[in-house]
Design a protein around this motif. Structure first.
Motif, PDB file in Angstrom:
ATOM      1  N   PHE A   1      -7.917  -5.500  24.794  1.00 29.47           N
ATOM      2  CA  PHE A   1      -8.236  -4.323  24.542  1.00 29.47           C
ATOM      3  C   PHE A   1      -7.486  -3.510  24.439  1.00 29.47           C
ATOM      4  O   PHE A   1      -6.341  -4.255  24.927  1.00 29.47           O
ATOM      5  CB  PHE A   1      -9.398  -3.915  25.034  1.00 29.47           C
ATOM      6  CG  PHE A   1      -8.595  -3.226  27.134  1.00 29.47           C
ATOM      7  CD1 PHE A   1      -7.892  -1.873  26.945  1.00 29.47           C
ATOM      8  CD2 PHE A   1      -8.220  -4.633  28.011  1.00 29.47           C
ATOM      9  CE1 PHE A   1      -7.594  -2.266  28.464  1.00 29.47           C
ATOM     10  CE2 PHE A   1      -7.715  -3.803  29.024  1.00 29.47           C
ATOM     11  CZ  PHE A   1      -7.468  -2.822  29.164  1.00 29.47           C
ATOM     12  N   HIS A   2      -7.777  -2.753  23.116  1.00 32.56           N
ATOM     13  CA  HIS A   2      -6.188  -1.436  23.003  1.00 32.56           C
ATOM     14  C   HIS A   2      -6.790  -0.349  23.541  1.00 32.56           C
ATOM     15  O   HIS A   2      -8.251  -0.377  24.038  1.00 32.56           O
ATOM     16  CB  HIS A   2      -6.433  -1.725  21.627  1.00 32.56           C
ATOM     17  CG  HIS A   2      -5.804  -2.035  21.375  1.00 32.56           C
ATOM     18  ND1 HIS A   2      -4.043  -2.365  21.034  1.00 32.56           N
ATOM     19  CD2 HIS A   2      -6.376  -3.424  20.065  1.00 32.56           C
ATOM     20  CE1 HIS A   2      -4.159  -3.640  19.683  1.00 32.56           C
ATOM     21  NE2 HIS A   2      -4.858  -4.167  19.152  1.00 32.56           N
ATOM     22  N   CYS A   3      -5.945   0.105  24.234  1.00 32.90           N
ATOM     23  CA  CYS A   3      -6.430   1.820  24.770  1.00 32.90           C
ATOM     24  C   CYS A   3      -4.681   2.705  24.489  1.00 32.90           C
ATOM     25  O   CYS A   3      -4.569   2.400  24.194  1.00 32.90           O
ATOM     26  CB  CYS A   3      -6.371   1.206  26.498  1.00 32.90           C
ATOM     27  SG  CYS A   3      -4.784   1.196  26.625  1.00 32.90           S
ATOM     28  N   GLN A   4      -5.449   3.670  24.800  1.00 32.41           N
ATOM     29  CA  GLN A   4      -4.638   5.062  24.423  1.00 32.41           C
ATOM     30  C   GLN A   4      -4.185   5.637  26.135  1.00 32.41           C
ATOM     31  O   GLN A   4      -5.921   6.008  26.245  1.00 32.41           O
ATOM     32  CB  GLN A   4      -4.799   5.673  23.815  1.00 32.41           C
ATOM     33  CG  GLN A   4      -4.765   5.689  22.103  1.00 32.41           C
ATOM     34  CD  GLN A   4      -5.246   6.535  20.599  1.00 32.41           C
ATOM     35  OE1 GLN A   4      -6.050   7.304  21.080  1.00 32.41           O
ATOM     36  NE2 GLN A   4      -3.732   6.285  19.932  1.00 32.41           N
ATOM     37  N   THR A   5      -3.631   5.866  26.200  1.00 33.50           N
ATOM     38  CA  THR A   5      -3.902   6.934  27.585  1.00 33.50           C
ATOM     39  C   THR A   5      -2.992   8.650  27.448  1.00 33.50           C
ATOM     40  O   THR A   5      -2.357   8.369  26.933  1.00 33.50           O
ATOM     41  CB  THR A   5      -2.814   6.853  29.103  1.00 33.50           C
ATOM     42  OG1 THR A   5      -3.485   4.794  28.627  1.00 33.50           O
ATOM     43  CG2 THR A   5      -3.346   6.998  30.082  1.00 33.50           C
ATOM     44  N   LEU A   6      -4.301   9.297  27.210  1.00 34.65           N
ATOM     45  CA  LEU A   6      -3.342  10.578  27.348  1.00 34.65           C
ATOM     46  C   LEU A   6      -3.470  11.312  28.428  1.00 34.65           C
ATOM     47  O   LEU A   6      -4.609  11.070  29.517  1.00 34.65           O
ATOM     48  CB  LEU A   6      -4.694  10.962  26.398  1.00 34.65           C
ATOM     49  CG  LEU A   6      -4.817  10.476  25.339  1.00 34.65           C
ATOM     50  CD1 LEU A   6      -6.186  11.289  24.137  1.00 34.65           C
ATOM     51  CD2 LEU A   6      -3.954  10.720  23.915  1.00 34.65           C
ATOM     52  N   CYS A   7      -3.229  12.533  28.854  1.00 31.49           N
ATOM     53  CA  CYS A   7      -2.662  13.558  29.532  1.00 31.49           C
ATOM     54  C   CYS A   7      -3.970  14.077  29.745  1.00 31.49           C
ATOM     55  O   CYS A   7      -4.533  14.768  28.712  1.00 31.49           O
ATOM     56  CB  CYS A   7      -1.361  14.043  29.673  1.00 31.49           C
ATOM     57  SG  CYS A   7      -0.370  14.044  30.963  1.00 31.49           S
TER      58      CYS A   7
ATOM     59  N   ASN B   1      -2.901  17.439  25.360  1.00 28.56           N
ATOM     60  CA  ASN B   1      -3.806  15.917  24.635  1.00 28.56           C
ATOM     61  C   ASN B   1      -2.529  15.383  25.155  1.00 28.56           C
ATOM     62  O   ASN B   1      -2.470  14.220  24.283  1.00 28.56           O
ATOM     63  CB  ASN B   1      -4.603  15.525  24.304  1.00 28.56           C
ATOM     64  CG  ASN B   1      -6.313  16.609  24.362  1.00 28.56           C
ATOM     65  OD1 ASN B   1      -5.896  15.933  25.681  1.00 28.56           O
ATOM     66  ND2 ASN B   1      -6.475  16.759  23.199  1.00 28.56           N
ATOM     67  N   THR B   2      -0.690  15.202  25.426  1.00 27.54           N
ATOM     68  CA  THR B   2      -0.296  14.753  25.344  1.00 27.54           C
ATOM     69  C   THR B   2       0.040  13.091  25.348  1.00 27.54           C
ATOM     70  O   THR B   2      -0.851  12.451  26.671  1.00 27.54           O
ATOM     71  CB  THR B   2       0.620  14.567  26.185  1.00 27.54           C
ATOM     72  OG1 THR B   2       0.958  16.049  26.319  1.00 27.54           O
ATOM     73  CG2 THR B   2       1.890  13.833  25.795  1.00 27.54           C
ATOM     74  N   MET B   3       0.139  11.681  24.446  1.00 23.63           N
ATOM     75  CA  MET B   3       0.029  10.905  24.660  1.00 23.63           C
ATOM     76  C   MET B   3       0.735  10.256  25.409  1.00 23.63           C
ATOM     77  O   MET B   3       1.716  10.298  25.467  1.00 23.63           O
ATOM     78  CB  MET B   3       0.267  10.589  23.127  1.00 23.63           C
ATOM     79  CG  MET B   3       0.291   8.608  23.534  1.00 23.63           C
ATOM     80  SD  MET B   3      -1.402   8.226  22.928  1.00 23.63           S
ATOM     81  CE  MET B   3      -2.026   9.074  21.110  1.00 23.63           C
ATOM     82  N   LEU B   4       0.073   9.841  26.698  1.00 22.41           N
ATOM     83  CA  LEU B   4       1.435   8.601  27.777  1.00 22.41           C
ATOM     84  C   LEU B   4       1.665   7.132  26.544  1.00 22.41           C
ATOM     85  O   LEU B   4       2.475   6.194  27.312  1.00 22.41           O
ATOM     86  CB  LEU B   4       0.621   9.079  28.978  1.00 22.41           C
ATOM     87  CG  LEU B   4       0.790  10.184  28.945  1.00 22.41           C
ATOM     88  CD1 LEU B   4      -0.101   9.811  30.479  1.00 22.41           C
ATOM     89  CD2 LEU B   4       1.880  10.428  29.366  1.00 22.41           C
ATOM     90  N   ASP B   5       0.910   6.677  26.571  1.00 16.45           N
ATOM     91  CA  ASP B   5       0.745   4.596  25.783  1.00 16.45           C
ATOM     92  C   ASP B   5      -0.370   4.931  24.588  1.00 16.45           C
ATOM     93  O   ASP B   5      -1.201   5.531  25.023  1.00 16.45           O
ATOM     94  CB  ASP B   5       0.152   4.027  27.156  1.00 16.45           C
ATOM     95  CG  ASP B   5       0.394   2.785  27.291  1.00 16.45           C
ATOM     96  OD1 ASP B   5       1.473   2.418  26.313  1.00 16.45           O
ATOM     97  OD2 ASP B   5      -0.523   1.772  27.933  1.00 16.45           O
ATOM     98  N   ASP B   6      -0.045   3.938  24.624  1.00 15.56           N
ATOM     99  CA  ASP B   6      -0.877   3.708  23.128  1.00 15.56           C
ATOM    100  C   ASP B   6      -0.869   2.536  22.677  1.00 15.56           C
ATOM    101  O   ASP B   6       0.532   2.157  21.980  1.00 15.56           O
ATOM    102  CB  ASP B   6      -0.401   4.763  21.637  1.00 15.56           C
ATOM    103  CG  ASP B   6      -1.591   4.343  20.341  1.00 15.56           C
ATOM    104  OD1 ASP B   6      -2.555   3.862  20.501  1.00 15.56           O
ATOM    105  OD2 ASP B   6      -1.015   4.711  19.573  1.00 15.56           O
ATOM    106  N   SER B   7      -1.114   1.038  23.025  1.00 14.36           N
ATOM    107  CA  SER B   7      -0.972   0.032  22.523  1.00 14.36           C
ATOM    108  C   SER B   7      -1.818  -0.461  20.999  1.00 14.36           C
ATOM    109  O   SER B   7      -0.788  -1.610  20.821  1.00 14.36           O
ATOM    110  CB  SER B   7      -2.563  -0.821  23.384  1.00 14.36           C
ATOM    111  OG  SER B   7      -3.671  -0.665  22.971  1.00 14.36           O
ATOM    112  N   PRO B   8      -2.192  -0.109  20.191  1.00 19.42           N
ATOM    113  CA  PRO B   8      -2.319  -0.482  18.505  1.00 19.42           C
ATOM    114  C   PRO B   8      -1.203  -0.265  18.149  1.00 19.42           C
ATOM    115  O   PRO B   8      -0.228  -1.090  17.428  1.00 19.42           O
ATOM    116  CB  PRO B   8      -3.118   0.863  17.959  1.00 19.42           C
ATOM    117  CG  PRO B   8      -4.273   1.436  19.432  1.00 19.42           C
ATOM    118  CD  PRO B   8      -3.371   1.174  20.491  1.00 19.42           C
TER     119      PRO B   8
END
Length: 135
Positions: free
Chosen positions: A36-42, A47-54
């Motif tokens: 799966f793809h995911c984005q992790t936001l604070c 909404n600070t992006m911590l991780d973005d797989s795409p």
């Protein structure tokens, strides 16, 4: 399915559907590899992006039933159809290990040992990534 969503809600997790999926809800058995793809936001004002797989081009992989460090991820994947896009907002209690997991994932992406730098974290009070240190 409704039971899982209700339990998540009671445990401090809200799911918002962005794009409906298709087909039947998968019945993941132990040992099933899920990608799966995911984005992790604070959950901060920006909404600070911590991780973005795409952008990395490589999806996350998780083996169901293998005691993943963030059990919530396995639970929420059980609520999703193929091609579904959803947002999950959760209490901090579900992500206390996120910093260590993210450090391991950063290392894997850089072809390093997943545990490299974890023990030095106590000495330097840093994971070597400003975004993870800010957490």
């Amino acid at each position: 399915m409704v039971d899982i969503i209700e339990r998540l809600w009671e445990d401090g997790v809200q799911k918002s559907m962005i794009q409906e999926g298709q087909g039947k809800l998968p019945d993941f058995q132990d040992g099933t590899k899920v990608t799966f793809h995911c984005q992790t936001l604070c959950n901060d004002k920006e909404n600070t992006m911590l991780d973005d797989s795409p952008p990395c081009g490589k999806p996350k992989e998780l083996i169901i039933g293998k005691k993943f460090k963030l059990p919530l991820w396995e639970t929420i994947l059980h609520t999703m159809w193929e091609e579904e896009i959803a947002q999950f907002c959760c209490d901090v209690k579900h992500v206390v290990l996120y910093r260590l997991l993210a450090k391991s994932l950063h290392n894997i992406a850089a072809s390093k040992d997943p545990l490299e730098g974890i023990t030095q974290m106590q000495e330097r009070n840093s994971l070597g990534h400003a975004d993870l240190d800010a957490l």
